[in-house]
Design an enzyme around this catalytic site. Structure first.
Site, PDB file in Angstrom:
ATOM      1  N   TYR A   1       0.867  -1.172   0.000  1.00 12.62           N
ATOM      2  CA  TYR A   1       0.000   0.000   0.000  1.00 12.62           C
ATOM      3  C   TYR A   1       0.906   1.226   0.000  1.00 12.62           C
ATOM      4  O   TYR A   1       1.499   1.590   1.006  1.00 12.62           O
ATOM      5  CB  TYR A   1      -0.906  -0.023   1.235  1.00 12.62           C
TER       6      TYR A   1
ATOM      7  N   ASP B   1      -2.250  -1.330  -4.054  1.00 13.51           N
ATOM      8  CA  ASP B   1      -2.659   0.048  -4.338  1.00 13.51           C
ATOM      9  C   ASP B   1      -1.389   0.886  -4.396  1.00 13.51           C
ATOM     10  O   ASP B   1      -0.797   1.198  -3.366  1.00 13.51           O
ATOM     11  CB  ASP B   1      -3.600   0.531  -3.228  1.00 13.51           C
TER      12      ASP B   1
ATOM     13  N   HIS C   1     -12.307   1.036  -3.713  1.00 16.15           N
ATOM     14  CA  HIS C   1     -11.523   0.314  -4.710  1.00 16.15           C
ATOM     15  C   HIS C   1     -12.276  -0.969  -5.071  1.00 16.15           C
ATOM     16  O   HIS C   1     -13.140  -1.420  -4.330  1.00 16.15           O
ATOM     17  CB  HIS C   1     -10.151  -0.092  -4.161  1.00 16.15           C
TER      18      HIS C   1
END
Length: 250
Positions: A104, A143, A241
């Site tokens: 992330y 991500d 998301h």
């Protein structure tokens, strides 16, 4: 073999919105999460047949990653080193034939106040992935908080210079790919500009598909002959998301 990656923006909230139904239906061999926003003991997931690995952030309700896998890895690494593990942003699983890394990436923030820190993080990650890639192929997902090209954001002109679409952030992605990695979705969809992985929670934005593609499966180019498909499950809700899916032929 199927690998899934999903920024759940809070696993507890995502579970209430149907996470486990999707998890069971997709039947992934490896399932990676970002932005879990939990700490040890705050949630217990009953996932028969899976080993669970969690990297918690020190700050409550913030960041965090997890990986659930049917096959036990040879080794598990949390973060790149202890000094950079306080936000729980990365997990690496080593298997016999490849590594799986989920991450992330820090957001540079709307006012770009964290941009310099984010770029330093990128340099460290690139060095880390490059070292892994010299040992065996890498499947890198998560991500990454950047829309790489104009195809990856709905309103590219309006977003020029905004967080996640600055020139320097996009160039960092170029630098990663130049190390011997391939953006798998773009490999299979070289011109598609209507599939995204993140949408604002503002009313009507997702319905009108005003989104960004900021979640990726990036794989060692030498390993691409084993990749049969890279897809975006934009029909799946539960977070701002959506899940992304990588299919391997082996």
């Amino acid at each position: 073999m199927r690998i899934v990656s999903w920024n759940v923006n809070g696993i507890r909230a995502c579970v209430r919105k149907g996470f486990l139904y999707y998890f069971k239906d997709v039947d992934a061999d490896i399932f990676c999460l970002q932005e879990t926003k939990v700490q040890y003991g705050q949630i217990e997931l009953d996932l028969p047949g899976y080993y669970q690995y969690w990297n918690y952030a020190e700050k409550k309700g913030y960041s965090g990653t997890a990986i659930f896998t049917k096959s036990k890895p040879l080794k598990v690494t949390y973060g790149m080193d202890e000094e950079r593990n306080s936000e729980g942003r990365m997990i690496t699983l080593e298997f016999s034939d490849f590594y799986v890394v989920t991450m992330y990436t820090p957001n540079s923030k709307r006012d770009l106040s964290r941009l310099e820190e984010r770029l330093e993080w990128e340099d460290l990650v690139h060095g880390y992935l490059d070292k892994l890639n010299q040992k065996k192929p890498v499947i890198f997902c998560g991500d990454l908080n950047v829309a790489h090209t104009e195809l990856d954001v709905k309103n590219d002109r309006a977003n020029q210079g905004n967080s996640g679409f600055t020139q320097v952030e996009r160039e960092k992605m170029n630098g990663l790919l130049d190390l011997g990695f391939t953006d798998t979705y773009r490999y299979f969809n070289p011109t598609r500009d209507d599939q995204f992985t993140w949408w604002s929670y503002m009313k009507g934005v997702r319905e009108r598909n005003i989104g960004w593609r900021i979640d990726y499966f990036i794989v060692s180019t030498s390993f691409m002959n084993t990749i049969s498909n890279s897809d975006i499950h934009d029909h799946v809700y539960g977070s701002d998301h959506c899940p992304i899916v990588l299919e391997l032929s082996k």
